[in-house]
Motif scaffolding. Sequence first.
Motif, PDB file in Angstrom:
ATOM      1  N   UNK A  25       0.841  -1.208   0.000  1.00  0.00           N
ATOM      2  CA  UNK A  25       0.000   0.000   0.000  1.00  0.00           C
ATOM      3  C   UNK A  25       0.875   1.257   0.000  1.00  0.00           C
ATOM      4  N   UNK A  26       1.968   1.228   0.738  1.00  0.00           N
ATOM      5  CA  UNK A  26       2.891   2.359   0.727  1.00  0.00           C
ATOM      6  C   UNK A  26       3.513   2.542  -0.655  1.00  0.00           C
ATOM      7  N   UNK A  27       3.841   1.435  -1.301  1.00  0.00           N
ATOM      8  CA  UNK A  27       4.401   1.490  -2.652  1.00  0.00           C
ATOM      9  C   UNK A  27       3.379   2.090  -3.609  1.00  0.00           C
ATOM     10  N   UNK A  28       2.124   1.659  -3.518  1.00  0.00           N
ATOM     11  CA  UNK A  28       1.068   2.238  -4.364  1.00  0.00           C
ATOM     12  C   UNK A  28       1.024   3.755  -4.197  1.00  0.00           C
ATOM     13  N   UNK A  29       1.061   4.229  -2.947  1.00  0.00           N
ATOM     14  CA  UNK A  29       0.972   5.660  -2.670  1.00  0.00           C
ATOM     15  C   UNK A  29       2.169   6.414  -3.240  1.00  0.00           C
ATOM     16  N   UNK A  70      12.011  -0.855  -8.730  1.00  0.00           N
ATOM     17  CA  UNK A  70      12.223   0.116  -9.787  1.00  0.00           C
ATOM     18  C   UNK A  70      10.976   0.068 -10.679  1.00  0.00           C
ATOM     19  N   UNK A  71      10.473   1.264 -11.027  1.00  0.00           N
ATOM     20  CA  UNK A  71       9.301   1.351 -11.902  1.00  0.00           C
ATOM     21  C   UNK A  71       9.550   2.394 -12.974  1.00  0.00           C
ATOM     22  N   UNK A  72       8.850   2.255 -14.078  1.00  0.00           N
ATOM     23  CA  UNK A  72       8.870   3.284 -15.120  1.00  0.00           C
ATOM     24  C   UNK A  72       7.907   4.391 -14.710  1.00  0.00           C
ATOM     25  N   UNK A  73       8.183   5.581 -15.172  1.00  0.00           N
ATOM     26  CA  UNK A  73       7.325   6.712 -14.817  1.00  0.00           C
ATOM     27  C   UNK A  73       6.135   6.802 -15.731  1.00  0.00           C
ATOM     28  N   UNK A  85       2.352   3.684 -11.404  1.00  0.00           N
ATOM     29  CA  UNK A  85       1.534   2.713 -10.692  1.00  0.00           C
ATOM     30  C   UNK A  85       2.176   1.335 -10.815  1.00  0.00           C
ATOM     31  N   UNK A  86       1.570   0.371 -10.142  1.00  0.00           N
ATOM     32  CA  UNK A  86       2.174  -0.968 -10.083  1.00  0.00           C
ATOM     33  C   UNK A  86       2.265  -1.669 -11.434  1.00  0.00           C
ATOM     34  N   UNK A  87       1.496  -1.224 -12.420  1.00  0.00           N
ATOM     35  CA  UNK A  87       1.595  -1.828 -13.757  1.00  0.00           C
ATOM     36  C   UNK A  87       2.918  -1.485 -14.433  1.00  0.00           C
ATOM     37  N   UNK A  88       3.621  -0.490 -13.893  1.00  0.00           N
ATOM     38  CA  UNK A  88       4.880  -0.031 -14.494  1.00  0.00           C
ATOM     39  C   UNK A  88       6.109  -0.491 -13.725  1.00  0.00           C
ATOM     40  N   UNK A 141      -2.011  -8.568  -4.877  1.00  0.00           N
ATOM     41  CA  UNK A 141      -1.752  -7.165  -5.224  1.00  0.00           C
ATOM     42  C   UNK A 141      -1.272  -6.983  -6.657  1.00  0.00           C
ATOM     43  N   UNK A 142      -0.370  -7.826  -7.109  1.00  0.00           N
ATOM     44  CA  UNK A 142       0.259  -7.640  -8.426  1.00  0.00           C
ATOM     45  C   UNK A 142      -0.781  -7.855  -9.529  1.00  0.00           C
ATOM     46  N   UNK A 143      -0.612  -7.139 -10.633  1.00  0.00           N
ATOM     47  CA  UNK A 143      -1.554  -7.241 -11.746  1.00  0.00           C
ATOM     48  C   UNK A 143      -1.192  -8.418 -12.653  1.00  0.00           C
ATOM     49  N   UNK A 144      -2.168  -9.232 -12.963  1.00  0.00           N
ATOM     50  CA  UNK A 144      -1.950 -10.363 -13.876  1.00  0.00           C
ATOM     51  C   UNK A 144      -1.425  -9.836 -15.206  1.00  0.00           C
ATOM     52  N   UNK A 145      -0.400 -10.475 -15.716  1.00  0.00           N
ATOM     53  CA  UNK A 145       0.180 -10.065 -16.985  1.00  0.00           C
ATOM     54  C   UNK A 145       1.108  -8.860 -16.885  1.00  0.00           C
ATOM     55  N   UNK A 146       1.245  -8.276 -15.709  1.00  0.00           N
ATOM     56  CA  UNK A 146       2.098  -7.103 -15.504  1.00  0.00           C
ATOM     57  C   UNK A 146       3.157  -7.361 -14.433  1.00  0.00           C
ATOM     58  N   UNK A 147       3.480  -8.625 -14.217  1.00  0.00           N
ATOM     59  CA  UNK A 147       4.422  -8.957 -13.148  1.00  0.00           C
ATOM     60  C   UNK A 147       5.840  -8.518 -13.515  1.00  0.00           C
TER      61      UNK A 147
END
Length: 115
Positions: free
Chosen positions: A45-49, A112-115, A57-60, A84-90
């Motif tokens: 939840x902290x990561x989402x925020x 690490x995530x893309x912006x 977002x978590x898809x990135x 929590x993780x999105x199917x197909x976006x792991x």
Amino acid sequence: MTIYRHQPGPRLSEAVVTNGLIFLAGQVPRDTSVDAAAQTADVLAQIDALLAELGSDKSKIVDATIFLADLADYGAMNAAWDAWVLAGQTPSRATVQAKLADPAWKVEIKLVAAR
């Protein structure tokens, strides 16, 4: 190249953004009285925020490293992660056992995530 430091402190920034990538500092649970699944859900939840604050977002998420104080909590952590993780976006991911800085922490997640 620009570097943006999000919520910088004297020791670390909660995130650093550069070249279209977001590098989050290790996120740890706020409530240490709960089990590994609940601690993991809290960290996620902290990561989402944080990602939302930075326009992502978590898809990135492209890469995650999960530190567990005890590998016996691997199943509980995975239950929270899988919900929590999105199917197909792991993302790519590694999970290791490590002695964490606070003995009450069962999990810490760095990613690490893309912006």
